[in-house]
Design an enzyme around this catalytic site. Sequence first.
Site, mmCIF file in Angstrom:
data_model
loop_
_atom_site.group_PDB
_atom_site.id
_atom_site.type_symbol
_atom_site.label_atom_id
_atom_site.label_comp_id
_atom_site.label_asym_id
_atom_site.label_seq_id
_atom_site.Cartn_x
_atom_site.Cartn_y
_atom_site.Cartn_z
ATOM 1 N N VAL A 295 0.859 -1.189 0.000
ATOM 2 C CA VAL A 295 0.000 0.000 0.000
ATOM 3 C C VAL A 295 0.895 1.239 0.000
ATOM 4 C CG1 VAL A 295 -1.783 1.296 1.214
ATOM 5 C CG2 VAL A 295 -1.837 -1.202 1.245
ATOM 6 N N GLU A 406 -3.513 1.720 -2.348
ATOM 7 C CA GLU A 406 -3.120 3.126 -2.176
ATOM 8 C C GLU A 406 -3.927 3.775 -1.054
ATOM 9 O OE1 GLU A 406 -5.913 5.040 -2.841
ATOM 10 O OE2 GLU A 406 -6.824 3.172 -3.521
ATOM 11 N N GLY A 547 -10.345 1.054 -1.892
ATOM 12 C CA GLY A 547 -8.913 1.209 -2.114
ATOM 13 C C GLY A 547 -8.144 0.325 -1.156
ATOM 14 N N GLU A 548 -6.939 0.760 -0.794
ATOM 15 C CA GLU A 548 -6.069 0.072 0.168
ATOM 16 C C GLU A 548 -5.529 -1.258 -0.355
ATOM 17 O OE1 GLU A 548 -8.149 -0.631 3.824
ATOM 18 O OE2 GLU A 548 -8.744 1.460 4.089
ATOM 19 N N GLY A 549 -5.903 -1.660 -1.567
ATOM 20 C CA GLY A 549 -5.558 -2.991 -2.049
ATOM 21 C C GLY A 549 -6.568 -4.035 -1.615
#
Length: 581
Positions: A295, A406, A547-549
């Site tokens: 991340v 991200e 997000g965050e993967g």
Amino acid sequence: MRQYLWYPGFHYILKRIDAMLNLEELFKARRDTRHFKKDPVPDEVIEKALGAGHAAPSVGLTDATRYYVIRDENIKKEIKKVFEEYNSKAAALIGNEGQKALYNSLKLEAIIDAPVGLLVCYDRSVLNDFTIGTIASNDTIKFSAVCAVQNIWLSLTAQGYSMGWVSILNYYKFKRLLGLPEEIEPLGYFCLGKPATDYGQQPMLQQSGWKNKPPRPHVTEVSAVNKYPEPAREPGGLNYTDNYNENDLPAQLQQLIDDKTKPAGSLGLLEVLAKQLGMVFNTLQPEIINPNIIVFAADHGIAQHGVSNYPAEVTRQMVNNFLEGGAAINVFCKQHDIALKIVDAGVNYDFAPNQNIVNCKIAKGTASFINGPAMSQAELQLCFEKGAGVARSVYQTGCNTIGFGEMGIGNTSSASVLMSVLCKIPLIECIGKGTGVENEKLNRKIELLQQAVANYSGHADELSYMAYFGGFELMQITGAILEAKNKGMLILIDGFIVTVAFLCAYLINPSVKEHAVFCHESGEKGHKLLLKWLDAEPLLHLKMRLGEGSGCAVAFPVIKSALCFLNEMASFESAAVSNKT
């Protein structure tokens, strides 16, 4: 000498010298105060101090500083709770037990004790119009507010009062508690009153033994220009060489898949995925080894314009949440035994050295791209290099599968504009809700981003667009994707923002698509259109837009299922099952 006493300006000079001497004493007397008497602070004292703050320098006359005075005891009690909650988290980060005990013994605030609370803020809305002082950096409005704080402090000291700065706060909760307008950002909470001690004429933290202030300022004279070569800019971007597989592996994999005990194509995308895995790992029996999700986090200058539902401070707060194991990506990675790494690509915060974070900071956030570039070409190339370095270091641990996530308030704005200018798609079709902005706020976001694109006057090539509208985390992911492809790794692509980073990598080296698995279709408006532009088929459709993967982690079992059927499922021959005639 007596004749000079009658010089007309002599007494004026004596008064100025006396004032300078008094000012030097004032500097030495000013203290970050934590112990106050109960004496009330007269209104005229506060008015005089705030007048001094208003007279402070304002870079480029941005005039963004705003003040809020608090006397209500109930409000102070609620602010104290916000402090205590965050202070306990700060203490938990201290690894040395002796230092932790000393920290817990310190009096770090006087929220209840001080007669008056003062909130010094800056107004982000001044950035919506062109201001000379913010051309190079949006942070100048914050710097101007700091100048005001110093003037207020000195004025209070000269009047026999003092002030203490409380910065250990969750600013998001703090803003909501006080009902501050979205565009108003607190610099800190200040306790005002008559000091109960002079701390032995030294800073309180020095008196308590926490740290000694050096007797003299640290000064270094710079006597030469540091000349360094600009990073080489290869035609078309980074120069990666592909190793093409020229044997009959594709046909062998397809035959292996078709021979499984099932009707041809009946496992749908799992069959496509299984073949891709075999091609990426160059084998008929592919396996995933030591999977990692990385991340990348960074702040964005565009966030200062209110394009998100959350303030920029949330980037740093969420990174701390990742490090503490409390975010969705932590939960999902733990569930599927995926290693997780957090990269500081450009967060506007200095993380403690003992925190488990990879430091790839380019700067403390990009500049706003409303009237100028988010980053320079040199910074863009540095992003590519640092991102590649992260992927390389993960590869060296034996990892052959890498996913990307991200975090960065404002990065959906950056991604939307990049998608528009790189794919030649109307901007209105690329902009979504991001963190959940709706109605008037969404319309304002659209107007701001349209203004930014209209203001662009640079070259119409991909790298120029990436530097102008990109984010540090986006461009580091781009570099990492390119390097992961170069190392023969399987690349897991998360939602909209990471797909835009992939787009940038794809435009530099189209063959990265051979190694990419698009884990899900985001609920973000532009993602479906971007996937179509890339001719990419996502594995999942869960309307996620976190997000965050998180999409990579949630899709991981599906990828494992493709491996399992390829490696373990019986063939018609081995199972003695008749194939179709």
